[in-house]
Design an enzyme around this catalytic site. Structure first.
Site, PDB file in Angstrom:
ATOM      1  CE  LYS A 218     -15.561 -48.067 -45.865  1.00 45.85           C
ATOM      2  NZ  LYS A 218     -16.148 -46.815 -46.412  1.00 45.85           N
TER       3      LYS A 218
ATOM      4  CG  HIS B 286     -16.087 -51.873 -46.533  1.00 44.96           C
ATOM      5  ND1 HIS B 286     -16.248 -52.039 -45.177  1.00 44.96           N
ATOM      6  CD2 HIS B 286     -17.151 -51.133 -46.953  1.00 44.96           C
ATOM      7  CE1 HIS B 286     -17.358 -51.412 -44.788  1.00 44.96           C
ATOM      8  NE2 HIS B 286     -17.927 -50.866 -45.849  1.00 44.96           N
TER       9      HIS B 286
END
Length: 255
Positions: free
Chosen positions: A146, A142
């Protein structure tokens, strides 16, 4: 008659995308934005209690763990349905979801990509068909900002492998025995790509790899809009995106 929709968040990327998407749908009506900040903007509501109670809305929340918890507390006394896509929810938030689900229709999912349902189904099928010589792992990538790692999607995919494996062996799906079957998850937070999940499985002489990559957050919108329509007409309960895709309601409500 259109379905009233409230979108939580005033400045988040997903909140803006969802609000724009709802505004373009002829059967949905964006009635308000609900701010999660201590001092909400002039064009946003500060609490669910400020809504028009004559037409219970579907409230869509893709914000943060703390804001979602506060929303679920507010939803105890305000008629509404909910679509929750906030990542990183813990045990306390899960308990609030279960409590609210006894009185409200709530659709909650680790990932609102409809395509991911097919990926999860394939992982489950592969695990159920292969023997004990096969192992699996999940790679979770990600963007840098995040918060949660591993992601809820990575844990979901690992759970698909574990569930099918424990069922095939006739073991409990929860507890220590079930946990032994869970694939390892490697999580990376790098760059600015939205997300990528890889399932790697291997047995003697062969290797299978499945990749689900999201390059743009608009990929989640079809699943979110479908969930909004589902939640608007569903009876109280906790529902998954798979329930939505299959239009699966409690059996007691059938003909």
């Amino acid at each position: 008659m259109t379905t009233p929709v409230v979108v939580c968040g005033r400045s988040g990327r997903m909140a803006g995308l969802i609000a724009d998407a709802v505004s373009r749908e002829p059967d949905l009506h964006l009635t308000a934005r609900l701010s999660t900040r201590p001092q909400p903007a002039a064009d946003a509501l500060a609490a669910l209690a400020d809504l028009d109670r004559d037409r219970p809305p579907v409230v869509v929340d893709f914000t943060a763990r703390e804001a979602t918890a506060a929303l679920l507390v507010q939803a105890r006394t305000v008629p509404c349905s909910l679509v929750i896509g906030t990542s990183g929810l813990g045990e306390s938030e899960t308990a609030l979801l279960e409590e609210a689900g006894r009185h409200r229709a709530i659709v909650t999912a680790a990932n609102f990509s409809v395509a991911l349902l097919a990926v999860a189904g394939f992982v489950r099928d592969l695990s159920g068909r292969t023997d004990d010589s096969w192992d699996a792992g999940v790679l979770d990538i990600h963007f840098t900002g995040k918060r949660d790692r591993p992601s809820a999607t990575a844990r979901l995919l690992a759970a698909q492998w574990r569930t099918a494996r424990t069922r095939r062996r006739g073991r409990p799906e929860t507890g220590e025995e079930g946990a032994e079957e869970a694939p390892d998850i490697a999580a990376f937070r790098i760059g600015n790509a939205v997300s990528e999940h890889r399932i790697l499985a291997a047995g003697p002489g062969e290797h299978v790899e499945v990749v689900h990559r999201v390059a743009d957050r608009t990929a989640f919108l079809p699943g979110i809009l479908q969930s909004v329509r589902f939640a608007a007409g569903a009876p109280p309960g906790l529902y998954s995106l798979e329930d939505v895709a299959c239009e699966r309601l409690p059996a007691a409500l059938g003909p």
